[in-house]
Design a protein around this motif. Structure first.
Motif, PDB file in Angstrom:
ATOM      1  N   TYR A   1       0.429 -12.481  -4.039  1.00  0.00           N
ATOM      2  CA  TYR A   1       1.142 -11.495  -3.239  1.00  0.00           C
ATOM      3  C   TYR A   1       0.910 -11.735  -1.752  1.00  0.00           C
ATOM      4  O   TYR A   1      -0.229 -11.945  -1.317  1.00  0.00           O
ATOM      5  CB  TYR A   1       0.691 -10.082  -3.613  1.00  0.00           C
ATOM      6  N   ASN A   2       1.992 -11.716  -0.989  1.00  0.00           N
ATOM      7  CA  ASN A   2       1.925 -11.874   0.461  1.00  0.00           C
ATOM      8  C   ASN A   2       1.658 -10.507   1.084  1.00  0.00           C
ATOM      9  O   ASN A   2       2.579  -9.728   1.338  1.00  0.00           O
ATOM     10  CB  ASN A   2       3.237 -12.474   0.980  1.00  0.00           C
ATOM     11  N   LEU A   3       0.387 -10.217   1.332  1.00  0.00           N
ATOM     12  CA  LEU A   3       0.019  -8.889   1.829  1.00  0.00           C
ATOM     13  C   LEU A   3       0.561  -8.631   3.229  1.00  0.00           C
ATOM     14  O   LEU A   3       0.815  -7.478   3.596  1.00  0.00           O
ATOM     15  CB  LEU A   3      -1.506  -8.738   1.795  1.00  0.00           C
ATOM     16  N   ASN A   4       0.734  -9.683   4.024  1.00  0.00           N
ATOM     17  CA  ASN A   4       1.281  -9.501   5.374  1.00  0.00           C
ATOM     18  C   ASN A   4       2.697  -8.945   5.321  1.00  0.00           C
ATOM     19  O   ASN A   4       3.111  -8.181   6.192  1.00  0.00           O
ATOM     20  CB  ASN A   4       1.274 -10.826   6.133  1.00  0.00           C
ATOM     21  N   ASN A   5       3.449  -9.343   4.309  1.00  0.00           N
ATOM     22  CA  ASN A   5       4.822  -8.834   4.158  1.00  0.00           C
ATOM     23  C   ASN A   5       4.854  -7.427   3.577  1.00  0.00           C
ATOM     24  O   ASN A   5       5.662  -6.590   3.980  1.00  0.00           O
ATOM     25  CB  ASN A   5       5.626  -9.755   3.225  1.00  0.00           C
ATOM     26  N   LEU A   6       3.994  -7.175   2.624  1.00  0.00           N
ATOM     27  CA  LEU A   6       4.128  -5.989   1.790  1.00  0.00           C
ATOM     28  C   LEU A   6       3.380  -4.769   2.315  1.00  0.00           C
ATOM     29  O   LEU A   6       3.770  -3.632   2.023  1.00  0.00           O
ATOM     30  CB  LEU A   6       3.668  -6.311   0.366  1.00  0.00           C
ATOM     31  N   LEU A   7       2.289  -4.970   3.025  1.00  0.00           N
ATOM     32  CA  LEU A   7       1.511  -3.835   3.520  1.00  0.00           C
ATOM     33  C   LEU A   7       2.037  -3.358   4.856  1.00  0.00           C
ATOM     34  O   LEU A   7       2.484  -4.159   5.686  1.00  0.00           O
ATOM     35  CB  LEU A   7       0.033  -4.202   3.619  1.00  0.00           C
ATOM     36  N   VAL A   8       1.965  -2.041   5.079  1.00  0.00           N
ATOM     37  CA  VAL A   8       2.551  -1.463   6.282  1.00  0.00           C
ATOM     38  C   VAL A   8       1.489  -0.994   7.272  1.00  0.00           C
ATOM     39  O   VAL A   8       1.820  -0.537   8.364  1.00  0.00           O
ATOM     40  CB  VAL A   8       3.487  -0.290   5.911  1.00  0.00           C
ATOM     41  N   GLY A   9       0.190  -1.064   6.890  1.00  0.00           N
ATOM     42  CA  GLY A   9      -0.871  -0.739   7.827  1.00  0.00           C
ATOM     43  C   GLY A   9      -1.515   0.607   7.634  1.00  0.00           C
ATOM     44  O   GLY A   9      -2.555   0.902   8.232  1.00  0.00           O
TER      45      GLY A   9
ATOM     46  N   GLU B   1      -2.532   1.761   4.602  1.00  0.00           N
ATOM     47  CA  GLU B   1      -3.273   1.759   3.354  1.00  0.00           C
ATOM     48  C   GLU B   1      -4.769   1.922   3.613  1.00  0.00           C
ATOM     49  O   GLU B   1      -5.331   1.265   4.500  1.00  0.00           O
ATOM     50  CB  GLU B   1      -3.026   0.463   2.573  1.00  0.00           C
ATOM     51  N   LEU B   2      -5.420   2.781   2.828  1.00  0.00           N
ATOM     52  CA  LEU B   2      -6.852   3.010   2.965  1.00  0.00           C
ATOM     53  C   LEU B   2      -7.641   2.431   1.798  1.00  0.00           C
ATOM     54  O   LEU B   2      -8.730   1.894   1.990  1.00  0.00           O
ATOM     55  CB  LEU B   2      -7.148   4.507   3.081  1.00  0.00           C
TER      56      LEU B   2
ATOM     57  N   VAL C   1      -2.801  -0.035  -1.754  1.00  0.00           N
ATOM     58  CA  VAL C   1      -2.288  -1.405  -1.688  1.00  0.00           C
ATOM     59  C   VAL C   1      -1.462  -1.734  -2.923  1.00  0.00           C
ATOM     60  O   VAL C   1      -0.353  -2.269  -2.830  1.00  0.00           O
ATOM     61  CB  VAL C   1      -3.457  -2.400  -1.541  1.00  0.00           C
ATOM     62  N   ILE C   2      -1.980  -1.401  -4.104  1.00  0.00           N
ATOM     63  CA  ILE C   2      -1.297  -1.747  -5.354  1.00  0.00           C
ATOM     64  C   ILE C   2       0.068  -1.088  -5.441  1.00  0.00           C
ATOM     65  O   ILE C   2       1.038  -1.683  -5.935  1.00  0.00           O
ATOM     66  CB  ILE C   2      -2.179  -1.365  -6.553  1.00  0.00           C
ATOM     67  N   LYS C   3       0.182   0.137  -4.943  1.00  0.00           N
ATOM     68  CA  LYS C   3       1.458   0.842  -5.002  1.00  0.00           C
ATOM     69  C   LYS C   3       2.540   0.159  -4.164  1.00  0.00           C
ATOM     70  O   LYS C   3       3.729   0.428  -4.358  1.00  0.00           O
ATOM     71  CB  LYS C   3       1.270   2.284  -4.537  1.00  0.00           C
ATOM     72  N   LYS C   4       2.139  -0.729  -3.250  1.00  0.00           N
ATOM     73  CA  LYS C   4       3.110  -1.446  -2.426  1.00  0.00           C
ATOM     74  C   LYS C   4       3.514  -2.790  -3.035  1.00  0.00           C
ATOM     75  O   LYS C   4       4.435  -3.438  -2.535  1.00  0.00           O
ATOM     76  CB  LYS C   4       2.495  -1.704  -1.036  1.00  0.00           C
ATOM     77  N   LEU C   5       2.838  -3.231  -4.085  1.00  0.00           N
ATOM     78  CA  LEU C   5       3.071  -4.569  -4.629  1.00  0.00           C
ATOM     79  C   LEU C   5       4.103  -4.518  -5.753  1.00  0.00           C
ATOM     80  O   LEU C   5       3.912  -3.805  -6.743  1.00  0.00           O
ATOM     81  CB  LEU C   5       1.757  -5.168  -5.143  1.00  0.00           C
ATOM     82  N   PRO C   6       5.210  -5.265  -5.624  1.00  0.00           N
ATOM     83  CA  PRO C   6       6.253  -5.262  -6.663  1.00  0.00           C
ATOM     84  C   PRO C   6       5.705  -5.678  -8.026  1.00  0.00           C
ATOM     85  O   PRO C   6       4.928  -6.621  -8.139  1.00  0.00           O
ATOM     86  CB  PRO C   6       7.261  -6.304  -6.142  1.00  0.00           C
ATOM     87  N   GLY C   7       6.128  -4.956  -9.049  1.00  0.00           N
ATOM     88  CA  GLY C   7       5.684  -5.257 -10.409  1.00  0.00           C
ATOM     89  C   GLY C   7       4.420  -4.548 -10.815  1.00  0.00           C
ATOM     90  O   GLY C   7       4.097  -4.470 -12.005  1.00  0.00           O
ATOM     91  N   LEU C   8       3.650  -4.017  -9.842  1.00  0.00           N
ATOM     92  CA  LEU C   8       2.401  -3.316 -10.129  1.00  0.00           C
ATOM     93  C   LEU C   8       2.574  -1.825  -9.886  1.00  0.00           C
ATOM     94  O   LEU C   8       3.309  -1.409  -8.985  1.00  0.00           O
ATOM     95  CB  LEU C   8       1.263  -3.852  -9.261  1.00  0.00           C
ATOM     96  N   SER C   9       1.873  -1.021 -10.662  1.00  0.00           N
ATOM     97  CA  SER C   9       1.916   0.427 -10.495  1.00  0.00           C
ATOM     98  C   SER C   9       0.630   1.019 -11.040  1.00  0.00           C
ATOM     99  O   SER C   9      -0.137   0.350 -11.741  1.00  0.00           O
ATOM    100  CB  SER C   9       3.128   1.025 -11.229  1.00  0.00           C
ATOM    101  N   ILE C  10       0.385   2.281 -10.727  1.00  0.00           N
ATOM    102  CA  ILE C  10      -0.760   3.031 -11.257  1.00  0.00           C
ATOM    103  C   ILE C  10      -0.207   4.249 -11.974  1.00  0.00           C
ATOM    104  O   ILE C  10       0.499   5.068 -11.380  1.00  0.00           O
ATOM    105  CB  ILE C  10      -1.724   3.437 -10.137  1.00  0.00           C
ATOM    106  N   ASP C  11      -0.510   4.374 -13.281  1.00  0.00           N
ATOM    107  CA  ASP C  11       0.074   5.457 -14.068  1.00  0.00           C
ATOM    108  C   ASP C  11      -0.754   6.733 -13.944  1.00  0.00           C
ATOM    109  O   ASP C  11      -1.737   6.804 -13.199  1.00  0.00           O
ATOM    110  CB  ASP C  11       0.248   5.024 -15.528  1.00  0.00           C
TER     111      ASP C  11
END
Length: 801
Positions: free
Chosen positions: A44-52, A54-55, A60-70
């Motif tokens: 995952y390219n965190l520079n593209n996906l993170l908006v700054g 995130e704590l 972080v995971i909620k911003k990554l395509p294909g990943l989620s937290i149920d």
């Protein structure tokens, strides 16, 4: 331009005047992809996906395509729960997802990669383990090889507080993580599912291979009440200490220790409407309150040793302790005649589970692998129940208003598995032998009469021989077939001795339609075994108005068919993730409960029944757009169940329909506020058909939500606002809708000190929430109006070191 006529070339001398042409600025643009795929790894390219803003790792995971937290705090990849969480390639958190997502901070993370075919230390060349998904978190250098951590202290109105200390040391050979937490905000360190999966390494759970249709469900008895204390509590005060430690002296050896200690005090207050399905008994309203104290300790020690390139050894030692005490006050009102009964109940449960297992496998040749597993478990639980009423317990034929019961359960288990695997061409052939022995005993002493006093034993010995064949027909088409011959011997003290033989087939086929699309279909036949509670020789009090009758049953063959099909689509270049699955389960025969109910008491007894099926649908879709900074997500889980229940010796037809749908749209703006908007829909529809009438009930919940987040002043201030509106639509209860407004604003200084404001349910700080819940059993419908935790507003300080 000038033309010159040249007649003699000997004296020719041409001088060119220089001319400078300035090119305009050239800009070369190349937008790096959000995800890079290299063989079985997604980076995952965190520079593209993170908006700054995130704590934590969860942000972080909620911003990554294909990943989620149920809702169970589990990380999912394309709809499926992740098998492992790794820290720099080491299985540090394993199945305890919440420990990782809520305690690793965003500033610690260097890279995140998804391993689609992860192989652990036990994998031997040529006989690699079946591919599992693992999320590998790579830590920044300045957070490695030294002790780091943080301390959180917060408090505010209504004496709501939280204190937490976090200490970790992520080194190359050793990793250490210690959490100490105390709070009354109902923030558990680990989720209920994490707790259950921690027990996967015990006893028979270790012997179970991964099923064609997914993993076996781990079922545990005597679960501490605090584990499931989610939204149904009025007050809670909990303390927790959790330690994770791993050490790799070298590349071939590994030591792991996980220990958890938790102490909780819980207050529950509910009003329950109980609708009985027999249409003879009066419906009831229960005003219920309970004060509970739970102490729980879990410790697991693991040692792994890759003896050489061809051999592997592993052993696990584990200890689970639980102490659960509850003091209950119950006001029971019969609606028909407005008759009231008051109960004061005391319930104490002590349980212990301990044991060990050993696993060894060796590669005898390039084509032959041998594996063996040995385990020994000891389980003990002691239950004390005391019921006191303002009336006599006539329904139990007891002319007193006081009942006292002591029950002791013991289980001693042994097991052995041996397996040989032979590989040839593109196929694999397995032969497996499993032998287990379970010796269960249950004793009961009760002050009612002699029918409630008994001492039972139940012996279950099982032996099975199975063969498993898998083959690649083509590069795209694969299949496997398994035949398992099982011999089960059931023996109950002075009651029966029964042998049950059965052949259990399993089949699975998968096809890779394209490089992005795959599908599968599978079937297996499963046998369900009973336990000692199904064959008790005396009566057993369940609660203040319910008792189990002695059983005259003997063991019978209980089979269940399971069918599953799924389709999976992943396009990494377009950041599209799609998964759809359907599973169907049919019980040919199962143990059901016959209820004989009146206004005084409910009498239960086991009977065999030959009907019951369920169908489950699951769909997930996740898309991250390239041209616009937006992401779209959709998930749906639906189930339809049909079964029969028995009331007063009459069979009833039941239908249950449950739905959970979540749709959301989120933004990926850089250096701007971001949003996550969506709606959640939850529903329960139930229909019960008796010979007399048809009963229907439903509960629907609509939850639209908006989440906003961003940073200010060069990221010194981090802010989040969450607003949720709960709309309840119940067939029986009328509950006021709830608007839940939460926020967190954090200011970070240069000295690693953060000052923050943390608030939840801001509009309801003085009073407690009232929320609806729904529960169905084989005899009744229970609709509950719950007094849940009120809101809070806390100021806090965080220090990082």
């Amino acid at each position: 331009m000038q033309e010159i006529l040249i007649e003699k070339f000997n004296d020719l001398n041409i001088v060119l005047q220089p001319r400078i042409t300035e090119l305009k600025e050239v800009i070369v643009e190349h937008k790096t992809p959000d995800i890079v795929e290299k063989k079985d790894t997604l980076l995952y390219n965190l520079n593209n996906l993170l908006v700054g803003s995130e704590l934590k790792l969860s942000d972080v995971i909620k911003k990554l395509p294909g990943l989620s937290i149920d809702s169970n705090k589990k990380i999912r990849f394309n709809g499926n729960i992740l098998d492992h969480i790794l820290i720099d390639g080491d299985e540090f958190f394993r199945d305890n997802h919440q420990l990782a997502t809520e305690n690793i901070t965003a500033e610690m993370i260097d890279k995140i990669e998804l391993l689609k075919n992860y192989q652990d230390l036990s994998s031997l060349k040529g006989f690699e383990n079946s591919g599992e998904n693992a999320l590998n978190i790579k830590i920044k250098k300045n957070f490695k090889d030294n002790f780091k951590g943080n301390i959180d202290i917060e408090g505010g109105v209504k004496e709501r507080y939280k204190t937490q200390g976090n200490v970790f040391n992520f080194g190359g050979k050793s990793k250490f993580h210690l959490i100490a937490n105390s709070n009354n905000l109902n923030e558990n360190i680990f989720s209920p599912l994490d707790y259950l999966e921690l027990r996967k390494i015990t006893g028979k759970n270790l012997l179970r291979d991964k099923l064609i249709l997914g993993q076996e469900v781990t079922i545990e008895k005597d679960i501490p009440s605090f584990v499931f204390a989610q939204d149904n509590i009025n007050k809670i005060d909990s303390r927790n200490v959790t330690l994770n430690f791993t050490k790799k002296p070298n590349e071939k050896k590994r030591i792991e220790l996980v220990t958890i200690f938790n102490k909780s005090r819980i207050l529950e207050k509910n009003q329950n409407l109980l609708t009985y399905l027999d249409n003879n008994s009066s419906n009831m309203i229960d005003d219920y309150s309970s004060t509970g104290n739970s102490i729980y300790n879990s410790s697991v020690f693991k040692f792994q040793n890759k003896l050489n390139e061809n051999s592997f050894f592993q052993t696990n030692f584990y200890l689970f302790l639980s102490l659960d005490k509850q003091n209950q006050d119950l006001n029971n009102l019969l609606i028909d005649n407005q008759e009231q009964t008051l109960f004061k109940n005391k319930i104490n449960l002590n349980s212990t589970k301990t044991g060990f297992n050993v696993e060894y496998k060796t590669k005898l040749s390039e084509k032959l692998l041998f594996e063996s597993v040995l385990f020994n478990d000891y389980n003990f639980s002691k239950t004390e129940k005391v019921y006191q009423s303002n009336k006599t317990f006539d329904g139990f034929n007891h002319n007193d208003n006081y009942i006292e019961q002591f029950s002791n359960f013991k289980s001693l288990s042994f097991g052995l598995k041996s397996k040989a695997t032979y590989k040839f061409n593109k196929s694999t052939l397995d032969f497996k032998f499993i032998s287990t022995l379970d010796n269960e005993s249950l004793s009961n002493i009760n002050n009612i009469n002699s029918f409630y006093n008994f001492d039972d034993d139940f012996l279950l010995s099982s032996n099975s021989i199975s063969t498993f064949f898998s083959s690649d027909i083509t590069k795209k088409l694969k299949y496997n077939i398994n035949l398992d011959f099982t011999n089960n011997n059931h023996e109950s003290k002075n009651n029966f001795k029964r042998t049950i033989n059965v052949l259990l087939p399993k089949f699975n086929m998968s096809y890779k339609v394209t490089s992005k699309t795959s599908c599968s279909i599978g079937y297996n036949l499963k046998i369900n075994n009973p336990n000692i509670y199904n064959f008790i020789s005396g009566n057993l009090v369940e609660n203040q108005r319910t008792t189990w009758l002695r059983s005259n049953l003997i063991s019978e063959k209980m089979l269940a068919d399971n069918i599953n099909t799924s389709i999976n689509y992943i396009d990494i270049t377009k950041s599209i993730f799609f998964n759809f699955s359907i599973s169907y389960s049919n019980n040919r025969k199962q143990l059901a409960t016959n209820f004989n109910n009146d206004n005084l008491a409910t009498i239960q007894e086991y009977q065999y029944i030959d009907f019951g099926n369920s169908t489950n649908f699951s769909l997930t879709f996740d898309k991250k757009f390239k041209q616009i900074p937006l992401g779209l997500g959709f998930s749906s889980n639906n189930s339809i169940s049909y079964n029969k229940t028995i009331s007063n010796n009459i069979k009833n037809n039941n239908r249950f329909n449950q739905n959970n749908i979540d749709f959301n749209l989120k933004s990926y703006f850089k250096n701007k506020p971001n949003f996550d908007i969506g709606i959640i829909y939850l529903s329960n529809f139930n229909q019960f058909e008796t010979e007399i009438a048809t009963n229907k009930s439903e509960l629907q919940t609509y939850i639209p939500y908006i989440k906003l987040e961003g940073t200010l002043f060069n990221k010194k201030i981090n802010w989040k606002i969450n607003s949720t509106y709960n709309i309840f639509d119940s067939s029986s209860f009328e509950t006021q809708n709830i608007f839940d407004l939460s926020t967190r604003v954090q200011y970070t200084t240069k000295k690693k000190i953060s000052i923050y404001f943390n608030a939840n349910n801001l509009l309801n700080i003085r009073d407690n929430n009232l929320k609806n819940n729904f529960l169905q059993t084989d005899i009744l419908l229970q609709e509950t109006s719950m007094n849940t935790l009120s809101g809070f507003a806390n100021f806090g300080i965080n220090y990082s070191f």
